[in-house]
Design a protein around this motif. Structure first.
Motif, PDB file in Angstrom:
ATOM      1  N   UNK A 106      22.122  49.309  45.435  1.00  0.00           N
ATOM      2  CA  UNK A 106      21.155  49.569  46.499  1.00  0.00           C
ATOM      3  C   UNK A 106      21.544  48.685  47.681  1.00  0.00           C
ATOM      4  N   UNK A 107      21.595  49.252  48.868  1.00  0.00           N
ATOM      5  CA  UNK A 107      22.117  48.536  50.036  1.00  0.00           C
ATOM      6  C   UNK A 107      21.323  47.277  50.386  1.00  0.00           C
ATOM      7  N   UNK A 108      20.040  47.241  50.075  1.00  0.00           N
ATOM      8  CA  UNK A 108      19.211  46.103  50.475  1.00  0.00           C
ATOM      9  C   UNK A 108      18.972  45.132  49.317  1.00  0.00           C
ATOM     10  N   UNK A 109      19.813  45.192  48.316  1.00  0.00           N
ATOM     11  CA  UNK A 109      19.678  44.365  47.118  1.00  0.00           C
ATOM     12  C   UNK A 109      20.626  43.164  47.197  1.00  0.00           C
ATOM     13  N   UNK A 110      20.107  41.931  47.370  1.00  0.00           N
ATOM     14  CA  UNK A 110      20.993  40.761  47.466  1.00  0.00           C
ATOM     15  C   UNK A 110      21.761  40.493  46.180  1.00  0.00           C
ATOM     16  N   UNK A 111      21.190  40.830  45.029  1.00  0.00           N
ATOM     17  CA  UNK A 111      21.914  40.645  43.773  1.00  0.00           C
ATOM     18  C   UNK A 111      23.131  41.566  43.715  1.00  0.00           C
ATOM     19  N   UNK A 112      23.004  42.768  44.306  1.00  0.00           N
ATOM     20  CA  UNK A 112      24.152  43.678  44.365  1.00  0.00           C
ATOM     21  C   UNK A 112      25.259  43.082  45.223  1.00  0.00           C
ATOM     22  N   UNK A 113      24.888  42.447  46.317  1.00  0.00           N
ATOM     23  CA  UNK A 113      25.890  41.852  47.202  1.00  0.00           C
ATOM     24  C   UNK A 113      26.678  40.766  46.475  1.00  0.00           C
ATOM     25  N   UNK A 114      25.974  40.001  45.662  1.00  0.00           N
ATOM     26  CA  UNK A 114      26.653  38.955  44.904  1.00  0.00           C
ATOM     27  C   UNK A 114      27.558  39.547  43.831  1.00  0.00           C
ATOM     28  N   UNK A 115      27.045  40.526  43.103  1.00  0.00           N
ATOM     29  CA  UNK A 115      27.809  41.122  42.013  1.00  0.00           C
ATOM     30  C   UNK A 115      29.051  41.839  42.526  1.00  0.00           C
ATOM     31  N   UNK A 116      28.957  42.450  43.695  1.00  0.00           N
ATOM     32  CA  UNK A 116      30.093  43.216  44.207  1.00  0.00           C
ATOM     33  C   UNK A 116      31.322  42.342  44.428  1.00  0.00           C
ATOM     34  N   UNK A 117      31.121  41.104  44.844  1.00  0.00           N
ATOM     35  CA  UNK A 117      32.266  40.222  45.018  1.00  0.00           C
ATOM     36  C   UNK A 117      32.958  39.965  43.691  1.00  0.00           C
ATOM     37  N   UNK A 118      32.168  39.803  42.625  1.00  0.00           N
ATOM     38  CA  UNK A 118      32.740  39.606  41.294  1.00  0.00           C
ATOM     39  C   UNK A 118      33.501  40.850  40.838  1.00  0.00           C
ATOM     40  N   UNK A 119      32.931  42.029  41.117  1.00  0.00           N
ATOM     41  CA  UNK A 119      33.614  43.267  40.758  1.00  0.00           C
ATOM     42  C   UNK A 119      34.916  43.419  41.542  1.00  0.00           C
ATOM     43  N   UNK A 120      34.877  43.074  42.828  1.00  0.00           N
ATOM     44  CA  UNK A 120      36.097  43.126  43.647  1.00  0.00           C
ATOM     45  C   UNK A 120      37.176  42.217  43.064  1.00  0.00           C
ATOM     46  N   UNK A 121      36.775  41.024  42.651  1.00  0.00           N
ATOM     47  CA  UNK A 121      37.730  40.074  42.069  1.00  0.00           C
ATOM     48  C   UNK A 121      38.309  40.602  40.766  1.00  0.00           C
ATOM     49  N   UNK A 122      37.445  41.175  39.926  1.00  0.00           N
ATOM     50  CA  UNK A 122      37.902  41.730  38.652  1.00  0.00           C
ATOM     51  C   UNK A 122      38.901  42.851  38.887  1.00  0.00           C
ATOM     52  N   UNK A 123      38.599  43.742  39.823  1.00  0.00           N
ATOM     53  CA  UNK A 123      39.484  44.864  40.104  1.00  0.00           C
ATOM     54  C   UNK A 123      40.796  44.392  40.719  1.00  0.00           C
ATOM     55  N   UNK A 124      40.732  43.386  41.598  1.00  0.00           N
ATOM     56  CA  UNK A 124      41.945  42.875  42.244  1.00  0.00           C
ATOM     57  C   UNK A 124      42.875  42.218  41.233  1.00  0.00           C
ATOM     58  N   UNK A 125      42.285  41.537  40.255  1.00  0.00           N
ATOM     59  CA  UNK A 125      43.090  40.853  39.242  1.00  0.00           C
ATOM     60  C   UNK A 125      43.636  41.812  38.189  1.00  0.00           C
ATOM     61  N   UNK A 126      42.981  42.979  38.029  1.00  0.00           N
ATOM     62  CA  UNK A 126      43.371  43.925  36.981  1.00  0.00           C
ATOM     63  C   UNK A 126      43.385  45.349  37.547  1.00  0.00           C
ATOM     64  N   UNK A 127      44.209  45.635  38.539  1.00  0.00           N
ATOM     65  CA  UNK A 127      44.138  46.925  39.239  1.00  0.00           C
ATOM     66  C   UNK A 127      44.399  48.140  38.360  1.00  0.00           C
ATOM     67  N   UNK A 128      45.179  47.985  37.304  1.00  0.00           N
ATOM     68  CA  UNK A 128      45.497  49.134  36.453  1.00  0.00           C
ATOM     69  C   UNK A 128      44.627  49.195  35.201  1.00  0.00           C
ATOM     70  N   UNK A 129      43.778  48.188  35.005  1.00  0.00           N
ATOM     71  CA  UNK A 129      43.017  48.082  33.758  1.00  0.00           C
ATOM     72  C   UNK A 129      41.626  48.676  33.869  1.00  0.00           C
ATOM     73  N   UNK A 130      41.029  48.610  35.068  1.00  0.00           N
ATOM     74  CA  UNK A 130      39.651  49.069  35.262  1.00  0.00           C
ATOM     75  C   UNK A 130      39.582  50.047  36.434  1.00  0.00           C
TER      76      UNK A 130
END
Length: 255
Positions: A106-130
């Motif tokens: 949800x665009x106005x969800x601060x918890x989403x904003x925090x989680x998205x950075x973690x997801x970005x990091x996970x995807x960047x570190x494992x681009x072919x895995x997830x």
């Protein structure tokens, strides 16, 4: 609507606090690893088990739905997905060799904003895995609904994440003017975007996302389905990576 500097600072403080709390490796401090239990009525999916009870891993949720005027219609959509939710949940990710991650935000969800950075990091570190699959779940009224429609419409032009990041990571409030300005800055076809935003196809996609949220019991955002594991709420980065690692050891396809 005018966004005051004080409001931005308050929101920044909240997000900073969330990051601090989520960075603690809670599962290590308790001395226990992660334990999963099956969701009996939605196989092959599972949840985390905590203190002998099935839980959704965190109370860090934003947005709680009240009674719905279209409850029966929503229930019918949900039940239609129950026998085989995977195509709606993961889409083309089902045909890849990567572990699919369905993300409800949800665009106005601060918890989403925090989680998205973690997801970005996970995807960047494992681009072919997830493989990340985006689901827009607007729960904060007309502005959120407009932003969600713009996001899904931008996906038709291959710029969904670019548009999302502009709204998620700045104090912009979604209205017709700001959507057009951001879309123009990104070089999107504004006429096509406007048509898509009000199209039956966009409405059907949002309805489908709501049905999936109802099926998996997402009472707020963020929501995650990492492979077979269903989570509702913000979780610490260490737990996100552990669940992702656990899912990587299981066979594909998910279902």
């Amino acid at each position: 609507m005018t966004i005051r500097r004080r409001d931005v600072l308050v929101l920044g403080s909240i997000v900073t606090t969330i990051y601090g709390l989520r960075a603690v490796p809670w599962e290590r401090l308790t001395g226990r690893g992660l334990t999963y239990v099956e969701i009996e009525d939605v196989p092959p999916f599972r949840r985390l088990k905590s203190e002998g009870k099935t839980s959704s891993a965190s109370v860090a949720l934003i947005g709680i739905d009240g009674p719905s005027d279209d409850a029966e219609v929503r229930r019918a959509r949900m039940e239609a997905l129950r026998p085989d939710p995977c195509p709606a949940l993961f889409g083309s990710a089902l045909t890849s060799n990567a572990v699919p991650i369905a993300y409800f935000s949800e665009f106005r969800c601060p918890f989403c904003r925090a989680l998205e950075q973690d997801l970005d990091n996970l995807m960047a570190d494992n681009p072919a895995t997830y493989h990340l699959v985006q689901h827009e779940l607007p729960i904060f009224g007309p502005a959120s609904e407009l932003a969600a429609r713009a996001s899904v419409a931008a996906a038709r032009q291959g710029r969904q994440q670019d548009l999302r990041r502009r709204f998620m990571r700045t104090p912009l409030v979604a209205n017709e003017s700001s959507v057009r300005r951001v879309a123009s800055d990104l070089g999107l076809d504004l006429e096509q975007l406007a048509k898509d935003m009000v199209s039956p196809e966009i409405q059907a996609e949002l309805d489908q996302t709501r049905a999936l949220a109802d099926l998996f019991g997402f009472i707020g955002t963020p929501g995650l389905v990492i492979g077979r594991t269903v989570l509702n709420g913000a979780i610490p980065p260490s737990m996100l990576r552990q669940i992702a690692k656990d899912e990587k050891t299981l066979s594909l396809p998910i279902c």
